[in-house]
Design a protein around this motif. Sequence first.
Motif, PDB file in Angstrom:
ATOM      1  N   ALA A   1       0.834  -1.206   0.000  1.00  0.00           N
ATOM      2  CA  ALA A   1       0.000   0.000   0.000  1.00  0.00           C
ATOM      3  C   ALA A   1       0.863   1.248   0.000  1.00  0.00           C
ATOM      4  O   ALA A   1       0.497   2.262  -0.603  1.00  0.00           O
ATOM      5  CB  ALA A   1      -0.927  -0.011   1.212  1.00  0.00           C
ATOM      6  N   ARG A   2       2.005   1.204   0.679  1.00  0.00           N
ATOM      7  CA  ARG A   2       2.921   2.342   0.643  1.00  0.00           C
ATOM      8  C   ARG A   2       3.457   2.566  -0.767  1.00  0.00           C
ATOM      9  O   ARG A   2       3.570   3.699  -1.233  1.00  0.00           O
ATOM     10  CB  ARG A   2       4.081   2.118   1.611  1.00  0.00           C
ATOM     11  N   LEU A   3       3.783   1.472  -1.450  1.00  0.00           N
ATOM     12  CA  LEU A   3       4.250   1.593  -2.831  1.00  0.00           C
ATOM     13  C   LEU A   3       3.152   2.165  -3.721  1.00  0.00           C
ATOM     14  O   LEU A   3       3.427   2.956  -4.632  1.00  0.00           O
ATOM     15  CB  LEU A   3       4.690   0.220  -3.354  1.00  0.00           C
ATOM     16  N   LEU A   4       1.911   1.781  -3.443  1.00  0.00           N
ATOM     17  CA  LEU A   4       0.802   2.295  -4.230  1.00  0.00           C
ATOM     18  C   LEU A   4       0.609   3.788  -4.003  1.00  0.00           C
ATOM     19  O   LEU A   4       0.338   4.544  -4.940  1.00  0.00           O
ATOM     20  CB  LEU A   4      -0.474   1.533  -3.876  1.00  0.00           C
ATOM     21  N   ARG A   5       0.776   4.227  -2.766  1.00  0.00           N
ATOM     22  CA  ARG A   5       0.688   5.659  -2.489  1.00  0.00           C
ATOM     23  C   ARG A   5       1.840   6.412  -3.148  1.00  0.00           C
ATOM     24  O   ARG A   5       1.665   7.533  -3.646  1.00  0.00           O
ATOM     25  CB  ARG A   5       0.689   5.897  -0.973  1.00  0.00           C
ATOM     26  N   ALA A   6       3.025   5.807  -3.153  1.00  0.00           N
ATOM     27  CA  ALA A   6       4.163   6.439  -3.834  1.00  0.00           C
ATOM     28  C   ALA A   6       3.893   6.566  -5.324  1.00  0.00           C
ATOM     29  O   ALA A   6       4.248   7.579  -5.955  1.00  0.00           O
ATOM     30  CB  ALA A   6       5.435   5.637  -3.588  1.00  0.00           C
TER      31      ALA A   6
ATOM     32  N   THR B   1       1.022   6.999  -6.644  1.00  0.00           N
ATOM     33  CA  THR B   1       0.055   8.082  -6.814  1.00  0.00           C
ATOM     34  C   THR B   1       0.765   9.428  -6.904  1.00  0.00           C
ATOM     35  O   THR B   1       0.435  10.267  -7.759  1.00  0.00           O
ATOM     36  CB  THR B   1      -0.929   8.094  -5.635  1.00  0.00           C
ATOM     37  N   ALA B   2       1.738   9.642  -6.018  1.00  0.00           N
ATOM     38  CA  ALA B   2       2.518  10.886  -6.074  1.00  0.00           C
ATOM     39  C   ALA B   2       3.279  10.984  -7.389  1.00  0.00           C
ATOM     40  O   ALA B   2       3.357  12.061  -8.008  1.00  0.00           O
ATOM     41  CB  ALA B   2       3.480  10.944  -4.898  1.00  0.00           C
ATOM     42  N   LEU B   3       3.818   9.853  -7.838  1.00  0.00           N
ATOM     43  CA  LEU B   3       4.557   9.843  -9.107  1.00  0.00           C
ATOM     44  C   LEU B   3       3.640  10.157 -10.278  1.00  0.00           C
ATOM     45  O   LEU B   3       4.010  10.886 -11.207  1.00  0.00           O
ATOM     46  CB  LEU B   3       5.224   8.481  -9.289  1.00  0.00           C
ATOM     47  N   GLY B   4       2.422   9.626 -10.242  1.00  0.00           N
ATOM     48  CA  GLY B   4       1.470   9.917 -11.297  1.00  0.00           C
ATOM     49  C   GLY B   4       1.063  11.382 -11.325  1.00  0.00           C
ATOM     50  O   GLY B   4       0.906  11.975 -12.400  1.00  0.00           O
ATOM     51  N   LEU B   5       0.902  11.976 -10.143  1.00  0.00           N
ATOM     52  CA  LEU B   5       0.556  13.397 -10.087  1.00  0.00           C
ATOM     53  C   LEU B   5       1.684  14.259 -10.662  1.00  0.00           C
ATOM     54  O   LEU B   5       1.438  15.201 -11.425  1.00  0.00           O
ATOM     55  CB  LEU B   5       0.273  13.796  -8.640  1.00  0.00           C
ATOM     56  N   VAL B   6       2.928  13.903 -10.309  1.00  0.00           N
ATOM     57  CA  VAL B   6       4.075  14.652 -10.840  1.00  0.00           C
ATOM     58  C   VAL B   6       4.152  14.514 -12.359  1.00  0.00           C
ATOM     59  O   VAL B   6       4.391  15.500 -13.074  1.00  0.00           O
ATOM     60  CB  VAL B   6       5.380  14.174 -10.178  1.00  0.00           C
ATOM     61  N   SER B   7       3.932  13.301 -12.871  1.00  0.00           N
ATOM     62  CA  SER B   7       3.994  13.100 -14.325  1.00  0.00           C
ATOM     63  C   SER B   7       2.901  13.885 -15.040  1.00  0.00           C
ATOM     64  O   SER B   7       3.118  14.415 -16.133  1.00  0.00           O
ATOM     65  CB  SER B   7       3.883  11.613 -14.659  1.00  0.00           C
ATOM     66  N   ALA B   8       1.711  13.992 -14.419  1.00  0.00           N
ATOM     67  CA  ALA B   8       0.636  14.777 -15.031  1.00  0.00           C
ATOM     68  C   ALA B   8       0.988  16.262 -15.078  1.00  0.00           C
ATOM     69  O   ALA B   8       0.759  16.931 -16.097  1.00  0.00           O
ATOM     70  CB  ALA B   8      -0.669  14.568 -14.253  1.00  0.00           C
TER      71      ALA B   8
ATOM     72  N   PHE C   1       5.289   5.305 -13.212  1.00  0.00           N
ATOM     73  CA  PHE C   1       4.014   5.289 -12.484  1.00  0.00           C
ATOM     74  C   PHE C   1       3.162   4.098 -12.892  1.00  0.00           C
ATOM     75  O   PHE C   1       2.576   3.407 -12.050  1.00  0.00           O
ATOM     76  CB  PHE C   1       3.256   6.588 -12.747  1.00  0.00           C
ATOM     77  N   SER C   2       3.085   3.854 -14.181  1.00  0.00           N
ATOM     78  CA  SER C   2       2.251   2.761 -14.683  1.00  0.00           C
ATOM     79  C   SER C   2       2.721   1.415 -14.147  1.00  0.00           C
ATOM     80  O   SER C   2       1.911   0.597 -13.680  1.00  0.00           O
ATOM     81  CB  SER C   2       2.267   2.766 -16.213  1.00  0.00           C
ATOM     82  N   GLU C   3       4.021   1.164 -14.184  1.00  0.00           N
ATOM     83  CA  GLU C   3       4.547  -0.120 -13.720  1.00  0.00           C
ATOM     84  C   GLU C   3       4.366  -0.291 -12.218  1.00  0.00           C
ATOM     85  O   GLU C   3       3.940  -1.359 -11.742  1.00  0.00           O
ATOM     86  CB  GLU C   3       6.030  -0.224 -14.086  1.00  0.00           C
ATOM     87  N   LEU C   4       4.675   0.741 -11.451  1.00  0.00           N
ATOM     88  CA  LEU C   4       4.581   0.643  -9.997  1.00  0.00           C
ATOM     89  C   LEU C   4       3.132   0.497  -9.545  1.00  0.00           C
ATOM     90  O   LEU C   4       2.813  -0.350  -8.694  1.00  0.00           O
ATOM     91  CB  LEU C   4       5.219   1.877  -9.359  1.00  0.00           C
ATOM     92  N   SER C   5       2.241   1.299 -10.099  1.00  0.00           N
ATOM     93  CA  SER C   5       0.839   1.238  -9.678  1.00  0.00           C
ATOM     94  C   SER C   5       0.193  -0.084 -10.086  1.00  0.00           C
ATOM     95  O   SER C   5      -0.569  -0.674  -9.304  1.00  0.00           O
ATOM     96  CB  SER C   5       0.054   2.413 -10.274  1.00  0.00           C
TER      97      SER C   5
ATOM     98  N   ALA D   1       1.659  -3.072  -7.749  1.00  0.00           N
ATOM     99  CA  ALA D   1       1.188  -3.032  -6.368  1.00  0.00           C
ATOM    100  C   ALA D   1      -0.321  -3.269  -6.281  1.00  0.00           C
ATOM    101  O   ALA D   1      -0.792  -4.028  -5.426  1.00  0.00           O
ATOM    102  CB  ALA D   1       1.556  -1.691  -5.728  1.00  0.00           C
ATOM    103  N   SER D   2      -1.093  -2.635  -7.169  1.00  0.00           N
ATOM    104  CA  SER D   2      -2.551  -2.790  -7.098  1.00  0.00           C
ATOM    105  C   SER D   2      -2.993  -4.197  -7.479  1.00  0.00           C
ATOM    106  O   SER D   2      -3.936  -4.740  -6.888  1.00  0.00           O
ATOM    107  CB  SER D   2      -3.233  -1.760  -8.005  1.00  0.00           C
ATOM    108  N   GLU D   3      -2.327  -4.803  -8.447  1.00  0.00           N
ATOM    109  CA  GLU D   3      -2.682  -6.170  -8.828  1.00  0.00           C
ATOM    110  C   GLU D   3      -2.423  -7.146  -7.681  1.00  0.00           C
ATOM    111  O   GLU D   3      -3.206  -8.076  -7.454  1.00  0.00           O
ATOM    112  CB  GLU D   3      -1.886  -6.590 -10.064  1.00  0.00           C
TER     113      GLU D   3
END
Length: 224
Positions: free
Chosen positions: A136-141, A143-150, A175-179, A182-184
């Motif tokens: 879950a921590r990796l998933l939150r990380a 999320t931050a990475l996705g926001l920065v990329s956007a 972001f795509s690989e990490l999210s 972790a989510s899967e």
Amino acid sequence: DEQAPARASPLLAGRSAARDVELIPAGAGNQCDAPGATPPQTVPSDGSAAALCRRNIRAMFAFQLLAALSWGTAMGPVFDRYLYLLGTGWARGPRVYPVHGANSLVGVAESISGITSLVIAIPVGYLVDRNPDKRARLLRASTALGLVSALVGIVAVLTDEIMILTLMLVLFGAFSELSNSASEAIFADSIAAGERSALFVTKGILATVGAACGPALSAVGLWL
């Protein structure tokens, strides 16, 4: 006769030790099958492992649909056309890779995110499997990475800078690989035995619907 001291619930003990999300321990199997077992996510108000697993499943469905919809909208045919126009002379700033014609910029740019995902797939997979209680921590990380990329993507589109656009694609690939990894993992741990096929099919259908509606949404936006 002496009675053995009552053992504190591992779920409550985990909550008192840290506020962070705790997942199923490595090698413990899918504990969503057992009533009262430690669930793989944060504690709901009723403390029910089954309710928690259902919440994880619903969250994954929403994430899959929104992720596919945003990808289809932002990175679909309209983005390809934008890259083509950049290759015809609209691009600004230095280029980090050779471009020979407008079409080559489209191909190279489209490959950057995939190459990034390929490079980090092994370390990300290692982190997800090695630390099941930190997913879950990796998933939150992510999320931050996705926001920065956007945000970087918005700057890239506003400035037409190739360097910034390349940075955005690299960040988005990470972001795509990490999210996804972790989510899967959390999604799979939240499904009881015998129910995975139907839920994974539902997840796939939502992803397909989102990917199909994304380009249509971008077309409507351009028409308006």
